[in-house]
Design an enzyme around this catalytic site. Sequence first.
Site, short mmCIF file in Angstrom:
data_model
loop_
_atom_site.label_atom_id
_atom_site.label_comp_id
_atom_site.label_asym_id
_atom_site.label_seq_id
_atom_site.Cartn_x
_atom_site.Cartn_y
_atom_site.Cartn_z
CG HIS A 152 -5.72 1.88 5.14
ND1 HIS A 152 -5.27 2.78 6.03
CD2 HIS A 152 -4.77 1.04 5.08
CE1 HIS A 152 -4.08 2.51 6.54
NE2 HIS A 152 -3.88 1.38 5.97
N GLY A 201 2.49 2.06 10.74
CA GLY A 201 3.44 2.91 10.71
C GLY A 201 4.25 3.47 11.97
CD GLU A 206 -3.69 -2.69 7.45
OE1 GLU A 206 -2.40 -2.73 6.78
OE2 GLU A 206 -4.19 -1.35 7.15
CE LYS A 209 -0.31 3.23 4.73
NZ LYS A 209 0.06 3.27 6.16
CG ASN A 243 -1.58 1.34 1.40
OD1 ASN A 243 -1.96 2.02 0.42
ND2 ASN A 243 -2.43 1.45 2.64
CB SER A 288 5.51 -2.16 11.98
OG SER A 288 4.85 -0.74 12.24
CD GLU A 305 -3.05 5.47 6.77
OE1 GLU A 305 -2.92 5.59 5.62
OE2 GLU A 305 -2.07 4.91 7.50
P1 PGA Z 1 2.77 0.12 7.64
O1 PGA Z 1 1.31 0.29 7.12
O2 PGA Z 1 3.29 -1.06 7.12
O3 PGA Z 1 3.56 1.29 7.42
O4 PGA Z 1 2.54 0.03 9.12
C1 PGA Z 1 0.31 -0.74 6.82
C2 PGA Z 1 -0.82 -0.10 6.36
O5 PGA Z 1 -1.35 0.81 6.64
O6 PGA Z 1 -1.50 -0.71 5.40
#
Ligand code: PGA
Length: 255
Positions: free
Chosen positions: A98, A176, A170, A14, A12, A216, A100
Amino acid sequence: MNKDRKLIIAGNWKMNKTVAEAADLIDALLIDLKDVKEIDMVVCPPFTALGEVSKHILSTSIRLGAQNMSQHPSGAYTGEVSAMMLKEFSVRYVILGHSERRQYFNETDALVSVKAHAAHAAALRPIICVGETLEEREKGVTEEIIETQVRGSMDGLDAAKAADTILAYEPVWAIGTGKTASTEQAQEVHAHIRRLLASMYDESTARLVRIQYGGSVKPNNARELMSQPDIDGALVGGASLEARSFAQIIKSCLD
Ligand code: PGA
């Protein structure tokens, strides 16, 4: 790795990568990953880079995903992108709900389910994200939260569509942040989701659904996570922005 389901590892990206940067990243990935067949590999660039990436992955085993889509087929929805527009670029997957999107754009389970229906109607496979916040985990309500999200986001999907849906667990506190859920914590929630799917549908549908872990995921923890019985792939954010780390994640999960 001996798995009941084929692993699916998605990057992803983003809101990162211009068209030129996306082209460089996908070219570098193709050099490293062109022979990989045992794992389903997906990249999810921003909308603006879908067309370019799509050209680079023609006749390769890397597939294209989008990060979001409108629930509407067309019309006066300024700023939105429809399933058919994604299909023009041979997009096969779409990330929905997601954390976010839920946090910054107020997406709800009800909206995610409407989008999931629209995705399936267009033969796009949804990757539906669920996950608890740190506060919810500390309160001990992780399982309830996940159950509400899974039931709400998959509302009305029949067993065939459910089996063709990918879920991504997640934990919001792991996205992140560099904090990964321990393999035990992740496996526990994945097993819970699979039991829930068995109760919503039936055992054989539950056995077919692939459940990714996200939060992560890095080259040094991917294999251990993927070796858990109910973890069937990864949704990778930060580590998918560099070819080397994304390729290492995938290669570390091959036998
Ligand atoms: P990350 O993000 O690997 O940077 O923690 C995962 C995601 O948001 O899908």
